[in-house]
Motif scaffolding. Structure first.
Motif: not given
Length: 284
Positions: A140-145, A256-259, A89-94, A30-32
């Motif tokens: 590799y890990l990425s997430f947005w804040i 936090i979004d989109n991991l 601003i728009p939500i990063q993903n979804g 459930n990454p987003s």
């Protein structure tokens, strides 16, 4: 005959591509935060099973949980969500995202808090990975804040910690001390304060697994004395002692979004972005 051969070749190529892509699947469930069991009507809905002390909406977005008595939040663009807490601003993903406190230190925030009892207050999000990480394998890990509109303070203290078992701290029911101990494998660089209110900030990096990691936990793993915050006016402060007056806590609240968690392997298809290739293989 030649036509049939071409058809078989195309089918085999597509099958190989899909197979490789599955092997390099995102290991974050459930990454987003799109799958949810209920629409969060308030930024933190009361859970009566905790005697009214613990309000949480994270229970609506399984398998994510909060590993402390903090009130980690889940937001979704539906229902009666207070617009005060949504990003400008728009939500990063979804349409969904979570939000946590990375720091909180205040004096006289409550009637019973007269001597800065609220110390080392942290919130986290935690989830089991889709599969156990492999020994000596690079990931590799990425997430947005993004800093929440309600937060007047920013910090650089956030990281992702991978562990064999779920970690938790439910010792203090009043949320005075909820910091989790550990050294995150992926951390935001020191001095890079999450203060950009015009766009989402990407946290990313690679690490080599020991081979038994099954859980990911995201938050601030530093104590107050190691955490530095900066205000919207550039006023830097270390969270040592009661430094603020009533109603002005040193709180840093982020979304936090989109991991994404992917295995770095030259014989697998990685289809996220060029940054993945750069971090995994050092290729630009």
């Amino acid at each position: 005959m030649q036509h049939n051969f071409r058809t078989i070749f195309v089918i085999l190529f597509i099958f190989t591509f899909i197979s490789n892509d599955i092997k390099s699947q995102n290991l974050i469930p459930n990454p987003s935060f799109e799958y949810h069991t209920a629409c969060p009507d308030l930024y933190s809905q009361n859970d009566s099973s905790y005697g009214g002390l613990n309000m949480k909406t994270l229970r609506f977005v399984p398998p994510w949980t909060q590993p402390t008595n903090g009130t980690s939040d889940f937001f979704y663009d539906c229902g009666n969500v207070d617009q005060f807490f949504l990003p400008r601003i728009p939500i990063q993903n979804g349409k969904g995202f979570t939000a946590i406190l990375l720091s909180y230190n205040a004096s006289n925030q409550y009637v019973f808090d007269t001597s800065c009892l609220i110390r080392n207050n942290r919130e986290y999000i935690q989830a089991p990975l889709l599969s156990t990480l492999k020994a000596n394998q690079k990931y590799y890990l990425s997430f947005w804040i993004h800093p929440a509109p309600v937060s007047d303070w920013f910090t650089d203290a956030i990281g992702a910690y991978f562990t064999p078992d779920a970690i938790s701290n439910f010792v203090d029911p009043f949320r005075y001390n909820t910091t989790l101990s550990g050294t995150p494998q992926i951390s935001n660089p020191i001095g890079r304060f999450i203060s950009d209110t015009t766009r989402w900030t990407k946290i990313e990096g690679t690490f080599t697994a020991t081979g038994n990691e099954k859980y990911i936990t995201i938050g601030n793993f530093k104590g107050d004395m190691e955490t530095t915050v900066t205000g919207r006016n550039g006023d830097n402060k270390s969270i040592i002692g009661c430094t603020r007056v009533i109603d002005t806590p040193l709180d840093a609240y982020v979304m936090i979004d989109n991991l994404n968690l992917l295995e770095c392997s030259s014989n697998k298809t990685i289809v996220l972005n060029t940054d993945t290739v750069k971090f995994c293989f050092g290729v630009t």
